[in-house]
Structure formats: structure tokens, C-alpha cells
Write a protein that holds these residues in place. Sequence first.
Motif, short mmCIF file in Angstrom:
data_model
loop_
_atom_site.label_atom_id
_atom_site.label_comp_id
_atom_site.label_asym_id
_atom_site.label_seq_id
_atom_site.Cartn_x
_atom_site.Cartn_y
_atom_site.Cartn_z
N GLN A 164 14.29 -31.25 -5.87
CA GLN A 164 14.10 -32.22 -4.80
C GLN A 164 15.29 -32.25 -3.86
O GLN A 164 15.13 -32.35 -2.64
CB GLN A 164 13.86 -33.61 -5.40
CG GLN A 164 12.52 -33.75 -6.12
CD GLN A 164 12.35 -35.10 -6.78
OE1 GLN A 164 13.31 -35.89 -6.90
NE2 GLN A 164 11.13 -35.38 -7.24
N PRO A 168 10.13 -25.84 -3.10
CA PRO A 168 8.75 -26.03 -3.57
C PRO A 168 8.42 -25.06 -4.71
O PRO A 168 9.06 -24.02 -4.87
CB PRO A 168 7.92 -25.71 -2.33
CG PRO A 168 8.75 -24.68 -1.60
CD PRO A 168 10.20 -25.03 -1.88
N ARG A 186 14.99 -29.29 -1.71
CA ARG A 186 13.65 -29.15 -1.14
C ARG A 186 13.06 -27.77 -1.47
O ARG A 186 12.56 -27.06 -0.59
CB ARG A 186 13.70 -29.37 0.37
CG ARG A 186 14.16 -30.77 0.75
CD ARG A 186 14.21 -30.96 2.25
NE ARG A 186 14.66 -32.30 2.60
CZ ARG A 186 14.81 -32.74 3.86
NH1 ARG A 186 14.52 -31.92 4.88
NH2 ARG A 186 15.23 -33.96 4.10
#
Length: 532
Positions: free
Chosen positions: A79, A84, A82
Motif C-alpha cells: 500500500q 498492485p 502503491r
Amino acid sequence: MPNVFLFDLDMTLVDSSALAHLRRSQMWDAVRQNMNLIRPFPAQGRVAPHELPALLRADGQAVGIVTSSPEWYATAVLQQFRIPYDVLISYGDTENHKPDPAPIQEALRRLGIAASRDSLYIGDDVGDVEAAYHAGLASVAVRWGPTSIFELSSSAPDIFVSKASTLLRRDRIGGRGYIGEALTSNWPFHSHWGSILHCDDEPVVYALGRYFTASDPRHATSALSAAVLSLKNNDSQAQVLGECVGRAVDLFDWKPDCIIPVPMKPSQERNRFKELLESAADHFDEDIEVELNGLKTVKEVEGYKQMNALERAEAIKGAFDTDYTWGGAKILLLDDVYTTGETTRECVRILNANGAGEVRVMAIAKDQRVFARKTCSACGRSMKIRENHATHVKFWGCSGYPITASTRKTSNPIGSGHLVRTLRRLVARACHHELKARKAQRWPQKARIVPRRAWTGTLRIHAGHLPGRHGSDSCIGGRRWSRGEHAMSQPRMLEHPLDAFLAPPQQAQGGTRNTTRIKLALQKFCLTQVVS
């Protein structure tokens, strides 16, 4: 063309080196307070490593994260940067851990994809390479990780990259292997930094690929290993191996004045490098000379292959000589297989003593460690090669060590970390008298529960040794002792029926207070399962 990319997390996608000691010591509370110290790696080529998953997913590829860190930590890092992903496998998702293939296999299962060489696992250390091999995936190692490229050369990945952007050229990844393996196997070949293995730096040693011994399952499908063995007996593979050597020399940013092969034994009439170097000369600069007799053997060593590294170093002394004065020439020394390096080191010493300038070594192949699977005798998990951080001695250690409650998922309503800490304290107190009585056998007055999935009515306690001459890490799931016996020693296991701890006060070794505390603790936590 690969369509599945599985990544290790720490030191592959992000730089968590500032927390390495805390993570290694399982000090997760301290890790949680210092997450801001995790940094992105600088851009490797056009992109930074942590940007790869997003770019690959945007291109329609499946992306997974397979890490040995706890889930909360992995989720927080992903997180924070960032990153994915389609699937995340953390420490608590499998019973076995890298180098066991279980975490990678679990990731593929959740993705609904069968294992194949078209899928990649990208990591930074030997455990990642071995896990990918056992899982049936192609392994990719990254140069920007902390593991020495020389250490990785003995357990080399299928592909070695120095730039993150290399992984974005999916159409070329299949040709990013080692030059020797690609040309002998008639595979596509696209040159890059990792086309040549970097094996050592004193002297500089290169290899054109990996050599697998007959005891390694990979030997049967390795064209380069077969070509090297053939060269010892005939010249049927001399032309293709010569092309490998010649094209590799042409790729160097360092140009030698002369190429010299390791000399043959006096009893050998055929020089196995003669036709090979004649073929190689068609592919490198004409200014580079080849001198087949630059070195000569003056002493033949019997039983050399059966000796260990120290024995080889002693036996090979004075085995070579030269009739030339080299006048500062830059020399490339050629050998077939690089194992311990004692032969080439002695050759380099002789050349330097006779006026050579810089001498580097090129081996056709680098000897590889067999990826044997060993299991921990205490918990059944896979073993991995660990390194003692005090003595730097390498040894087999359990992949489940060290284990704390915070690294495994649990549905226990009471804080699992508190549970394990309480049990450690209670067990240590209850065992105090027994361990003290055994002090003559040099056991410490400390113990720790070895985590198990099912509570079977037997309390298993791991006991190490009192300080000795060498630093040591335990070989099975238990705490790490800062000092102890030699790193290869086997810690002892004590087994105690629960009744021994819940017995009436007069029979309990720990006395009324300890017995009562343990009984209350077991009742309080409803111990039908040991939480690890």
C-alpha cells in the motif's frame, strides 16, 4: 513468452535493508514503528523495480507477490508504494516456506494457472532461485539485491538481470539466458549484462553458463553440460563452444592481449582447447593472440578431483610454469569448468610472477550446487542454507525459523503474540530446574516451544547449548543463540507429557506456583492448538 510474473518483496521490489536486522530478529513491533525507513530502489533502466507490477498488469499479465514476511507487513509495504497485485502469499499462508515450492504453488493455485517455464519468479537470493526450480518456474535474480553476484553464481538463476526494464521486454525474455547455454541449445539469444556469469573478483572470473553434475536432475537436459563432458574426450562440440567463447570475448568491455588455456597434464596428448580456440578466433578481434603453450604442467597431481578445496590448494602449488616473460600483457585464462578455483588461481599466480599484467579467467561453465531438498527433523519443514552472522559459516537451517505468533494467521480471540510470549515465559520457568540439573551437559537455562500445528499432549521444548568457541544458529525451529557450538551442531529436543506440568505440586518439577500458573494459562487460552 511469459504471462505470469511472481515477485519476492523485500530487496526485490523495495529496499528494506534498513530493517533487515529487525526483520531477521523477528522484532515486528520495532519494524511496525520504522516502516518509513523502507525506500524504493532507484530506477533500473527506464523504471524502478516497484513500478514493474503496475506496468505488467496494465499489459494484461498476471502478477503475484510471494514473500516470507507476515501478511500485515507485506500489505502495508504494498500500500505504501502503491504496488498492485492479483495474489499475495505471505508467511502465514503455507506451512512450508522458501526454498520449498509451497508458497509459489499456492500463488499459482489461487491464480488458476499451472506451473510452467513460461511463468517467472523474480527474487534476490538463492532461496528464491531454488524455490522457483522446485515449483517448475523459470527463475530470475536481480542484481540490485543484497546477495553477492558471486555467491549467486554457484546457485545461478535461469536469468540474471541488472535492469528492471529488462522484464518489460517480454518478447526477449526467453533469449536472456547465458550465452553458453543459449548457443549450445540453439535457443534465441539477446545479449545483456547477465549473458555471462560473474563468479569471482580476485581474480575476475567469468563463466558462459552453468555446469550440472550427473547427480543433479538438471544435468539430463543441459546441452552445455553435455558439451563440456564431450570436450574432454573429442572435438565434436569444439566449434559451438568456440563460438560461445569468441562471442563472449567480443562482448567484454575489457580486451585481453592474449588468451591462454589451462595446460594439459603431461600424460594427455590431446589439447582439448586447440580446435575450440581456433573456432573462437573467428569471432573476436584479430589483435587478440592465442598461445596454446603459454603455460605448462610440471607436476601431475593424482586424485585431485576427490580433494576438498584446502587439499587442492596445497596439492596444486608448483604444478605449473611458463617459458615466457609476459611484459605486462593482459591475459585471459581459459578453463572448462570452474569449481573451487584453485587450479586457475595457481595459474594466475605463475603468470603474474612472470610479468603478466591483469589476468582474468573465463570458464566455459560454472559448477552448480545441487538443489537437494532436506527436511527439518523437528517440524518437517524444508531446510534452507543459512549463514551465521558472527562467523559467516553456512549451514542447513529450518525455513520455519524463527517463528513468532505475528507471522502466522490465527483465529485465537486472545492476542496471539501475548499467548506465545506468555507460554515462552512459563515454559522457561517450568523447565528451570530440569535444565539446571543438566547443566553439566552444557545446556542453557532457557527453552522455547517448537511450534506445531496440532497439540498432541506432548510439550516439545527446544534447548540449545551453553556458549562455546564458535557462533551458532539453531538448525531447527527455535530461538537463535548468539553463541554456541559449531554451526553444524544439532540442538537437543526435550519432550514432556502435559501431565508432568499439571501434576500435583509435590510431583511437579517447577513447584506449586509454576504448576498452577501453567495450568491456569492452558485453561485460559483453551490450548487445543499450538499457535506459532
